[in-house]
Enzyme design. Structure first.
Site, short mmCIF file in Angstrom:
data_model
loop_
_atom_site.label_atom_id
_atom_site.label_comp_id
_atom_site.label_asym_id
_atom_site.label_seq_id
_atom_site.Cartn_x
_atom_site.Cartn_y
_atom_site.Cartn_z
N LYS A 188 0.83 -1.20 0.00
CA LYS A 188 0.00 0.00 0.00
C LYS A 188 0.87 1.26 0.00
O LYS A 188 2.07 1.19 0.23
CB LYS A 188 -0.95 -0.01 1.21
CG LYS A 188 -1.82 -1.26 1.27
CD LYS A 188 -2.61 -1.50 0.01
CE LYS A 188 -3.51 -2.72 0.03
NZ LYS A 188 -2.82 -4.01 0.09
C1 LIG Z 1 -9.17 -4.69 -2.39
C2 LIG Z 1 -8.50 -5.38 -1.24
N1 LIG Z 1 -9.24 -5.76 -0.19
C3 LIG Z 1 -8.69 -6.37 0.88
C4 LIG Z 1 -7.35 -6.63 0.93
C5 LIG Z 1 -6.78 -7.34 2.12
O1 LIG Z 1 -5.96 -6.49 2.85
P1 LIG Z 1 -4.77 -7.09 3.75
O2 LIG Z 1 -3.71 -7.56 2.82
O3 LIG Z 1 -4.33 -5.95 4.59
O4 LIG Z 1 -5.36 -8.20 4.53
C6 LIG Z 1 -6.54 -6.27 -0.15
C7 LIG Z 1 -5.10 -6.56 -0.10
O5 LIG Z 1 -4.32 -6.06 -0.88
C8 LIG Z 1 -7.12 -5.64 -1.27
O6 LIG Z 1 -6.39 -5.30 -2.34
#
Ligand SMILES: Cc1ncc(COP(=O)(O)O)c(C=O)c1O
Length: 365
Positions: A188
Site C-alpha cells: 500500500k
Molecule cells: C481490495 C482489497 N481488499 C482487501 C485486501 C486485504 O488487505 P490485507 O492484505 O491488509 O489483509 C486487499 C489486499 O491487498 C485488497 O487489495
C-alpha cells in the site's frame, strides 16, 4: 551490453530507520507489544484526525478488518451480499466466512468499480448487504450505491483497502457506508508492514467491532459476541505511526506519475485507462492500463526488465468460486486486459519514461 536494472512494479515507502528504532526502543522499555498500547492508539488517532471520522479501529490486516465489520453487522446466515468480482478475493472471502452468499455484480467500464446498474438487477428479497471496493484507490459511485442501500434497506460497506488518501466529492474516503476498511500491508501507499484500520461514524457499530476484533470480549474475558484476534501489534502500529502522516505526499507523487503515464501513452495502440471522475481523487495504489494484447505486453515488458501485474484476477473465475456461473461481461473483458504498471512514490521520471518508451516500442514493432 550491461542489462539495465529491473523496475519493480511496486516499492513501499519506508520510514527513516532511526525513527523506527526510536519507537521500538520505547516499545521495548514499556514491554507493551500488543493490546492497543500507545502506538495502536496513536495510529488510530492519526487516522481520526486525517479522515475527520468519529471512530477508527486498528486491526491486524485489511482482511481481518473486513471480517470484523461483516461479522459485527449480524446479517442472517444465508443472506445474499452483492460484491464486485473485479477486486481482491478478501472482499468475497469474508462473506463466505460469515456464511453469506456472494452475488457478483459487474463493474463500470470507466471507473472499474462496481456498477450500480448491475447491482440494481441483482437485488432480491434475500439481499442484505453491498460490499463495494474503491478499485486501485478510485472511489466508487458512492452516491448511487447509498441511494440503493437506503431504498432497499441494505447495509453498505466499503472495501477501502486501496483508498487511504482517496476523496469522493471532496470528502475523504472513510466517511461512507456503515464502515470502510483500509489496508496498510506492504503493497500500500503507506504501510505498517501488515495492518489495517476500520473507519465508521456509527457509535454502536464501532463498539461492536471493538469486541469482535478482541476475541469477542473487552475487559472481563466474557465473550459477548463471536470474536477473533484482529489486534494490530505495537511493532506494526509503530511503523504505521511513522508512515501515515506521509499519505498526502505519496498521493500527490502518484497523481503526478499517473498524469505522466496518461500523457505518454495517449493514443498508443489500443491502450485504455481507468477513469477518475474530476470531482474525486484516487490514490493510484495501482496505475492500470487496458489492452487486448495484455499478455503479450506483459511478457515483452518482463523481458525489458519492467515488472507489471495482471490484476485483479476476477473472483468469479477463481477455482474456489467458479462453481456458480456468473456472466459478467465487463469484468471478464477488463480481467483479460488489465495490466498495472510500475508506480510508487520513489519511482523516477527516467523509469516512467523507460516504461512509456518500451510500451511504444511494443506497439510500433
Ligand atoms: C481490495 C482489497 N481488499 C482487501 C485486501 C486485504 O488487505 P490485507 O492484505 O491488509 O489483509 C486487499 C489486499 O491487498 C485488497 O487489495
Amino acid at each position: 551490453m550491461l542489462s539495465r536494472p529491473k523496475i519493480p512494479v511496486f516499492q513501499p515507502s519506508m520510514p527513516a530507520f532511526d525513527d523506527y528504532v526510536q519507537r521500538l526502543k520505547c516499545v521495548w522499555e514499556s514491554k507493551m507489544v500488543s493490546n492497543f498500547a500507545t502506538n495502536c492508539q496513536e495510529m488510530e488517532q492519526l487516522a481520526i484526525n486525517y479522515l475527520g471520522v468519529k471512530h477508527v479501529i486498528g486491526v491486524a490486516s485489511g482482511d481481518l478488518g473486513l471480517m470484523a465489520v461483516i461479522s459485527s453487522l449480524d446479517i442472517p446466515e444465508g443472506s445474499e451480499a452483492i460484491v464486485p468480482s473485479f477486486t481482491f478475493n478478501s472482499t468475497a472471502n469474508v462473506l463466505m466466512w460469515n456464511k453469506l452468499r456472494p452475488v457478483f455484480a459487474d463493474i463500470d467500464k470507466k471507473n472499474l468499480c462496481i456498477d450500480p446498474a448491475s447491482v440494481a438487477k441483482l437485488i432480491t428479497r434475500k439481499t442484505k448487504l453491498i460490499v463495494a471496493t474503491h478499485v486501485f484507490g478510485n472511489p466508487c459511485n458512492i452516491a448511487e450505491l447509498e441511494r440503493m442501500a437506503n431504498n432497499y434497506r441494505l447495509k453498505l460497506v466499503f472495501d477501502a483497502a486501496h483508498g487511504y488518501g482517496s476523496e469522493y466529492r471532496g470528502v475523504k474516503v472513510g466517511n461512507f457506508g456503515e464502515a470502510e476498511v483500509f489496508s496498510f500491508s506492504g503493497t500500500k501507499l503507506v504501510t505498517s508492514a501488515e495492518g489495517g484500520l476500520i473507519a465508521t461514524n456509527n457509535d454502536e457499530l464501532a463498539q461492536r467491532i471493538r469486541y469482535t476484533r478482541n476475541y469477542g470480549f473487552l475487559e472481563d474475558y466474557n465473550s459477548k459476541f463471536l470474536g477473533l484476534n484482529g489486534k494490530i501489534s505495537e511493532l506494526n502500529a509503530a511503523m504505521g505511526c511513522l508512515t501515515l502522516p506521509e499519505i498526502d505526499i505519496e498521493v500527490a507523487k502518484r497523481n503526478k506519475w499517473a498524469e505522466k503515464y496518461r500523457e505518454g501513452l495517449k493514443g498508443i495502440g489500443d491502450i485504455g485507462f481507468q477513469v477518475v471522475n474530476k470531482n474525486n481523487k484516487s490514490t493510484y495504489k495501482d496505475f492500470c492500463i487496458m489492452t487486448s494484447r495484455r499478455d503479450e505486453l506483459y511478457n515483452f515488458l518482463d523481458q525489458e526488465g519492467i515488472m507489471t501485474k495482471k490484476y485483479f484476477y476476477p473472483i468469479h473465475k477463481m477455482d474456489y468460486y467458479k462453481k456458480k456461473s456468473f456472466k459478467l461481461s465487463v469484468t471478464e473483458l477488463v480481467g483479460d486486459q488489465s495490466l498495472c504498471l510500475p508506480i510508487f512514490g520513489t519511482i523516477t521520471k527516467e523509469q516512467i519514461q523507460r516504461v512509456i518508451d518500451s510500451i511504444k516500442v511494443f506497439f510500433e514493432r
